[in-house]
Design an enzyme around this catalytic site. Structure first.
Site, PDB file in Angstrom:
ATOM      1  N   HIS A  62       0.847  -1.192   0.000  1.00  0.00           N
ATOM      2  CA  HIS A  62       0.000   0.000   0.000  1.00  0.00           C
ATOM      3  C   HIS A  62       0.885   1.246   0.000  1.00  0.00           C
ATOM      4  CE1 HIS A  62      -3.457  -2.431   1.718  1.00  0.00           C
ATOM      5  NE2 HIS A  62      -2.423  -3.141   2.125  1.00  0.00           N
TER       6      HIS A  62
ATOM      7  N   THR B 241       0.609   5.248   1.818  1.00  0.00           N
ATOM      8  CA  THR B 241      -0.168   5.926   2.851  1.00  0.00           C
ATOM      9  C   THR B 241      -0.984   7.099   2.319  1.00  0.00           C
ATOM     10  OG1 THR B 241       1.668   7.420   3.348  1.00  0.00           O
ATOM     11  CG2 THR B 241       1.574   5.339   4.573  1.00  0.00           C
TER      12      THR B 241
ATOM     13  N   GLU C  84       2.453  -0.835   4.513  1.00  0.00           N
ATOM     14  CA  GLU C  84       2.205   0.541   4.078  1.00  0.00           C
ATOM     15  C   GLU C  84       3.531   1.231   3.793  1.00  0.00           C
ATOM     16  OE1 GLU C  84      -0.426   2.429   3.525  1.00  0.00           O
ATOM     17  OE2 GLU C  84      -2.135   1.357   4.399  1.00  0.00           O
TER      18      GLU C  84
ATOM     19  N   HIS D 168      -2.462  -3.129  -3.396  1.00  0.00           N
ATOM     20  CA  HIS D 168      -3.845  -2.958  -2.967  1.00  0.00           C
ATOM     21  C   HIS D 168      -4.761  -2.753  -4.172  1.00  0.00           C
ATOM     22  CE1 HIS D 168      -6.653  -0.950   0.245  1.00  0.00           C
ATOM     23  NE2 HIS D 168      -7.084  -2.119  -0.155  1.00  0.00           N
TER      24      HIS D 168
ATOM     25  N   ASP E 178      -3.464   2.061  -5.157  1.00  0.00           N
ATOM     26  CA  ASP E 178      -2.127   2.039  -4.570  1.00  0.00           C
ATOM     27  C   ASP E 178      -1.497   0.644  -4.606  1.00  0.00           C
ATOM     28  OD1 ASP E 178      -4.240   1.503  -2.600  1.00  0.00           O
ATOM     29  OD2 ASP E 178      -2.646   1.407  -1.112  1.00  0.00           O
TER      30      ASP E 178
END
Length: 245
Positions: free
Chosen positions: A49, A51, A114, A152, A162
């Site tokens: 991912h 952020t 992340e 993701h 993302d």
């Protein structure tokens, strides 16, 4: 951001890990007769991912806020500092409504990572270096297949984009985290790209969203859902490679 900013959080997690856990079961009456024949959750995917924040501290606040109800196992800062937020044995809330290869709950089978990035910038070299080290460690311990390192946007193409088109997927694949084809031959006549996308793992629910996600990941372009001949060649090659061909 420095590694020391994450130290208090790590200490709290160590304390939590020492706490005994009561067995979880049904609400109907049962007798608890524990068996020694079990093991812990074994992740089989890694979902990456971004952020979409301008700094890691803000992302950290979001990922640890009980009201936000979102988390990940790890947060990797732009400077390469890594914070662990959730025990790998636990189910973090990072993928949400998702699908890959018929699996509709990626949270239960994955580790979520992340990356501190606002979505409009290239990923920092120190960050990618740290990510590669983390992925190597995770892959070795859980024997995660190359093809199971995803974004993701791959597992939730209707909702998420993302990591962005700037993410260096090819570089990751060259290190064993993901799959890639260099100069693939043309797809054969009659090649069904929609079926191939599903075979690769994408949800059949929205073909355009799947095609955009594919192009974002393997072409670094999401301007259109129309697959070019080069996209189809890559897709055909990836499907064969995933199948071991």
């Amino acid at each position: 951001m420095t590694p020391s900013r994450f130290a208090p959080l790590g200490a709290l997690m160590l304390l939590a890990a020492c706490a005994p856990m009561a067995p979880q079961g049904p609400t109907v009456p049962v007798s608890w007769q524990p068996s020694p024949n079990f093991d812990e959750r074994r992740p089989n995917f890694v979902i990456l991912h971004q952020t979409t924040n301008d700094d890691a501290e803000r992302a950290l606040r979001t990922l640890t806020d009980p009201l936000k109800k979102v988390s990940a196992h790890y947060l990797v800062g732009r400077d390469g500092a890594i914070a662990q937020l959730v025990d790998e044995r636990a189910r973090a809330w990072h993928a949400g409504e998702s699908w890959w290869g018929g699996m509709s709950d990626l949270n239960s089978a994955s580790i979520g990572i992340e990356l501190d990035n606002n979505g409009e910038e290239h990923f920092a070299s120190a960050q990618i270096a740290a990510l590669l080290s983390l992925l190597a460690d995770i892959k070795a311990r859980y024997r995660i297949p190359d093809a199971n390192f995803l974004g993701h946007g791959d597992v939730a193409p209707r909702r998420k984009v993302d990591p962005s088109r700037h993410f260096p997927w090819r570089h990751l694949a060259e290190n064993g985290f993901g799959i890639w084809c260099d100069a693939p031959p043309p797809a054969p006549p009659g090649f069904d790209a929609s079926l191939a996308l599903q075979t690769l793992g994408y949800s059949p629910a929205d073909g355009d969203a799947a095609a955009r996600a594919f192009r974002r990941h393997w072409a670094g372009d999401e301007a259109t859902a129309e697959l070019t001949d080069a996209d189809k060649a890559m897709l055909y090659c990836l499907v064969k490679r995933k199948a071991g061909g």
